[in-house]
Design an enzyme around this catalytic site. Structure first.
Site, PDB file in Angstrom:
ATOM      1  N   CYS A  35      79.503  91.290  34.460  1.00  0.00           N
ATOM      2  CA  CYS A  35      78.058  91.231  34.339  1.00  0.00           C
ATOM      3  C   CYS A  35      77.435  92.066  35.450  1.00  0.00           C
ATOM      4  O   CYS A  35      78.115  92.432  36.413  1.00  0.00           O
ATOM      5  CB  CYS A  35      77.566  89.778  34.417  1.00  0.00           C
ATOM      6  SG  CYS A  35      77.965  88.994  35.999  1.00  0.00           S
ATOM      7  N   CYS A 380      74.354  70.323  38.948  1.00  0.00           N
ATOM      8  CA  CYS A 380      74.974  70.416  37.617  1.00  0.00           C
ATOM      9  C   CYS A 380      73.940  70.701  36.537  1.00  0.00           C
ATOM     10  O   CYS A 380      74.106  71.615  35.723  1.00  0.00           O
ATOM     11  CB  CYS A 380      75.715  69.122  37.301  1.00  0.00           C
ATOM     12  SG  CYS A 380      77.225  68.884  38.270  1.00  0.00           S
ATOM     13  N   ASP A 422      62.475 105.391  17.407  1.00  0.00           N
ATOM     14  CA  ASP A 422      62.906 106.686  16.898  1.00  0.00           C
ATOM     15  C   ASP A 422      62.532 106.745  15.409  1.00  0.00           C
ATOM     16  O   ASP A 422      62.367 105.703  14.763  1.00  0.00           O
ATOM     17  CB  ASP A 422      64.422 106.825  17.088  1.00  0.00           C
ATOM     18  CG  ASP A 422      64.965 108.088  16.455  1.00  0.00           C
ATOM     19  OD1 ASP A 422      64.409 109.162  16.735  1.00  0.00           O
ATOM     20  OD2 ASP A 422      65.919 107.991  15.667  1.00  0.00           O
ATOM     21  N   THR A 424      64.084 109.090  12.679  1.00  0.00           N
ATOM     22  CA  THR A 424      65.165 109.301  11.726  1.00  0.00           C
ATOM     23  C   THR A 424      66.241 108.228  11.862  1.00  0.00           C
ATOM     24  O   THR A 424      66.830 108.064  12.922  1.00  0.00           O
ATOM     25  CB  THR A 424      65.786 110.689  11.927  1.00  0.00           C
ATOM     26  OG1 THR A 424      64.766 111.667  11.847  1.00  0.00           O
ATOM     27  CG2 THR A 424      66.852 110.956  10.883  1.00  0.00           C
ATOM     28  N   ASP A 704      71.267  62.932  38.082  1.00  0.00           N
ATOM     29  CA  ASP A 704      71.974  64.178  37.780  1.00  0.00           C
ATOM     30  C   ASP A 704      72.490  64.186  36.348  1.00  0.00           C
ATOM     31  O   ASP A 704      72.224  65.110  35.586  1.00  0.00           O
ATOM     32  CB  ASP A 704      73.130  64.360  38.755  1.00  0.00           C
ATOM     33  CG  ASP A 704      73.873  65.668  38.510  1.00  0.00           C
ATOM     34  OD1 ASP A 704      73.260  66.742  38.661  1.00  0.00           O
ATOM     35  OD2 ASP A 704      75.056  65.611  38.142  1.00  0.00           O
TER      36      ASP A 704
END
Length: 722
Positions: A35, A380, A422, A424, A704
């Site tokens: 990444c 977490c 674009d 085409t 949590d």
């Protein structure tokens, strides 16, 4: 020395081209980057070295460029990168010709997913043991899964800490897993690891696909060329060609290097660089770019660029430069962890120490509260908040036929303000189609089309193929044509029965030969972007065939939807202004025509100053503009380079999915904000109650795990969106 060969480029020949001046810049290929954050970590580690004056990592091309101080050896750079767990392959000095990347093998891909499968298997085994013997080992049945997935992560976090990157996604995950183990929540730790690894593997796969675009550029250039020397023809490696060499290219062959045409005239498909949908007629002395396709005849050319310095090489350089100008994409969690993780550690320590020192409070009480605070701060839920929403968004996008390359791309799409297209192959079908037939008096459309298709049958020319397809669509029985011959730059001819049939470009006819009525029709239709083909029988014009690259049927409605979403749409094309104006007029959008790749890059750079810009295209010539834009989107039938250079690659050609993808991206971005608010909001509430002594460790665990469950459930709502 450099000499001119009439191509407008500096040709490389002689000793200076073979012996470039020494350079202190070294280049490597970096393996193992999954990444853009990996690229940043490598760049930071190398930049910290004393002998390094500057370092730059290009993620898409896997290139590490380092400016070393005079007399410095590159060994320290290689050691610093390998310590992080990445691999290096020396590429030599900066001016060495680029070599194609080595693709990742199937064995490596199998190994990556095998690790994920092992982790999933260990989690399922622990769950099964818990069902068979409930309460016997509590949650520790998941400990093998945690160790399997967490140990390599902890090692990498340690290496990054040594290289000067203490608060990375790896350190955040290591802290999350450690906090869960202290609580005995091994099941939660194992599931968090599984989700994290799935996200990492998806990013690694997208990175591998993106890097294939670099190899696709190299594939456009043939490895061998037909060299003409001393009256002989011999096949040589393209790397052995030098400026001034004469080469020959057959119909259907691509030019290996930039070259000047020596044949009188010929047609070339130059869509690689210009995006022009129709072949272009070139005459002797015209310069042609590497990768151009010879259409209708054998041509002879004189090379005017050295290997490694052709138009396609400069196109790759444009892609690299555009990527270098873009700021590295940082994942939200990774950015936040730089402040969140040390802040929570410091806060927990202060809670343990400050009250007893200042007020003679009970050390045990405040140690308990400090531990609870640390557990409440266990990240977490925060770690899952973004990947959970992103994974759901990516899955929903795949159902719509879109490969979105990572969470950053999904987030950017939701913020896009300008979308450039674009022409085409993107707004149009990308191939000419017969739109009309004009005949002289006494001739039928079927007869004119049938004669033209008879001599065009078997042609490689796009216009000829369009004529044959139109005749077949009308179920015409084609007469047999004899003595067919291509007239380079003009058209084709042949004999049908006792008649000589020619299919020519109208502008190649002698003045006055085209009847006035047909000439008027041609002038009117050319203004709307049509191309005309004259059909002659025994040197008499009997009709005119009109062709045009047709608009996609869903283009008008799709662009209207995008504009309703507040996105400004416009067209950037290398096609001629007349054809561009005709298409833009039907769509009701602005346009810029006659653009080369570097012109599109400049146009996108200017648009980026006005707002976040996306570029939608399908050709190699669109790849640099895609990289320059904040978001590149490739059509499904586009070139490999366009698809792999893009942030989003469609598996189809339905423009109608673009507004839906924008809506999905905005929903995903909103879901991420909600998840972060849930994760931090619950922790903030329980942090206050813990400091006041109202809640203890067990509620800290609930803060949590409850936040994790809520975040996951909220992310799953994306999959149910229509």
């Amino acid at each position: 020395m450099s000499q001119s060969c009439g191509c407008g480029l500096a040709c490389h020949s002689g000793p200076e081209a073979a012996s470039p001046p020494p350079s202190l810049t070294h280049h490597w290929r970096v393996g193992g980057m999954d990444c853009p954050a990996c690229a940043r970590k490598v760049e930071q580690a190398v930049s910290r070295l004393d002998e390094v004056n500057g370092a730059k990592v290009l993620f898409a091309s896997q290139r590490l460029s380092v400016d070393l101080a005079p007399g410095a050896a590159p060994n320290r750079v290689e050691e610093a990168v390998t310590r992080l767990g990445f691999t290096l392959e020396s590429e030599g000095p900066a001016n060495r010709q680029r070599q194609p990347l080595t693709p990742a093998g199937a064995a490596s891909t199998r190994r990556i997913w095998r690790d994920v499968a092992w982790l999933l298997g260990l989690i399922l085994a622990g769950w099964g043991l818990g069902l068979l013997w409930p309460g016997r080992w509590d949650g520790w049945v998941f400990l093998p899964a945690v160790l399997w997935g967490g140990w390599p992560l902890a090692i990498k976090a340690g290496r990054l800490l040594q290289s000067g990157s203490p608060f990375t996604i790896e350190s955040l995950m290591t802290l999350a897993i450690g906090g869960a183990l202290l609580l005995g929540e091994t099941a939660e730790a194992a599931v968090v690891l599984l989700l994290f690894q799935l996200g990492e593997r998806m990013e690694a796969h997208a990175a591998h696909r993106a890097r294939q675009g670099v190899r696709a550029l190299q594939a456009l250039v043939p490895e061998r060329a037909l060299l003409l020397r001393d009256g002989e023809r011999r096949s040589v490696d393209v790397a052995d060609l030098q400026p001034g060499d004469r080469i020959e290219v057959a119909p259907g062959g691509r030019l290996p290097l930039d070259a000047v045409l020596e044949s009188p005239m010929a047609s070339f498909d130059e869509s690689v660089l210009t995006g022009e949908s129709l072949p272009v007629l070139r005459q002797a002395g015209d310069t042609l770019a590497a990768g151009s396709l010879a259409v209708d005849s054998v041509v002879q050319l004189r090379v005017c660029s050295a290997p490694g310095h052709s138009s396609l090489d400069r196109l790759q350089q444009l892609i690299d430069e555009a990527e270098a100008r873009r700021a590295p994409i940082e994942r939200l969690i990774d950015r936040f962890s730089r402040y969140y993780t040390p802040a929570m550690l410091a806060a927990a320590l202060l809670v343990v120490v400050i009250p007893p020192l200042l007020t003679d409070a009970d050390w045990q009480t405040w140690s308990y509260r400090g531990l609870a605070l640390l557990l409440i701060g266990c990240p977490c839920a925060l770690v899952i908040s973004t990947p959970a929403a992103v994974t759901a968004g990516l899955a929903a996008a795949s159902r719509k036929g879109a490969l979105v390359k990572g969470g950053a791309a999904m987030e950017q799409l939701g913020n896009i303000q300008i979308m450039a297209f674009d022409k085409t192959g993107t707004l149009t079908r990308g191939r000419p189609e017969l739109t009309g037939i004009a005949c002289v008096a006494g001739e039928s459309e079927a007869n004119v089309l049938g004669l033209a298709a008879a001599v065009e049958l078997g042609s490689y020319h796009p216009l000829g193929q369009a004529i044959v397809m139109a005749a077949q669509a009308r179920n015409l029985v084609l007469p047999e044509a004899q003595a067919k011959r291509t007239e380079p730059g003009l058209g084709v001819e042949g004999r049908v029965g006792d008649h000589h049939i020619r299919v020519l470009a109208p502008h190649r006819l002698p003045a006055g030969q085209l009847p006035a009525a047909l000439a008027g029709r041609l002038a009117s239709d050319e203004h709307e972007g049509h191309s005309g083909v004259a059909v002659l029988r025994d040197d008499n014009v009997i009709g005119l065939l009109l062709l045009r690259d047709a608009l996609r049927p869903d283009a008008r409605a799709s662009l209207a939807e995008l504009q309703a979403q507040g996105i400004r749409c416009l067209m950037l094309t290398g096609d001629n202004p007349a054809a561009a104006a005709a298409i833009a007029g039907q769509l009701g959008i602005d346009f810029r025509a006659g653009l080369l790749p570097q012109d599109k890059v400049a146009a996108i750079a200017a648009l980026n100053q006005q707002g976040l810009t996306a570029m939608v295209g399908d050709g190699i010539n669109d790849a640099p503009a895609m990289k320059q834009s904040r978001m590149g989107i490739a059509m499904g039938t586009g070139t490999d380079v366009a698809r792999e250079a893009a942030d989003i690659a469609l598996t189809h050609n339905r423009l109608s999915e673009l507004p839906r993808l924008v809506a999905l991206a905005r929903a995903t971005h909103g879901n991420i904000r909600q998840n972060i608010a849930i994760a931090l909001g619950l922790k903030g509430v329980f942090m206050i109650t813990t400091l006041l002594g109202l809640t203890g460790l067990w509620l800290a665990v609930l803060a949590d795990s409850g936040a994790t469950a809520l975040v996951t459930a909220n992310a799953l709502r994306i999959l149910r969106q229509r």
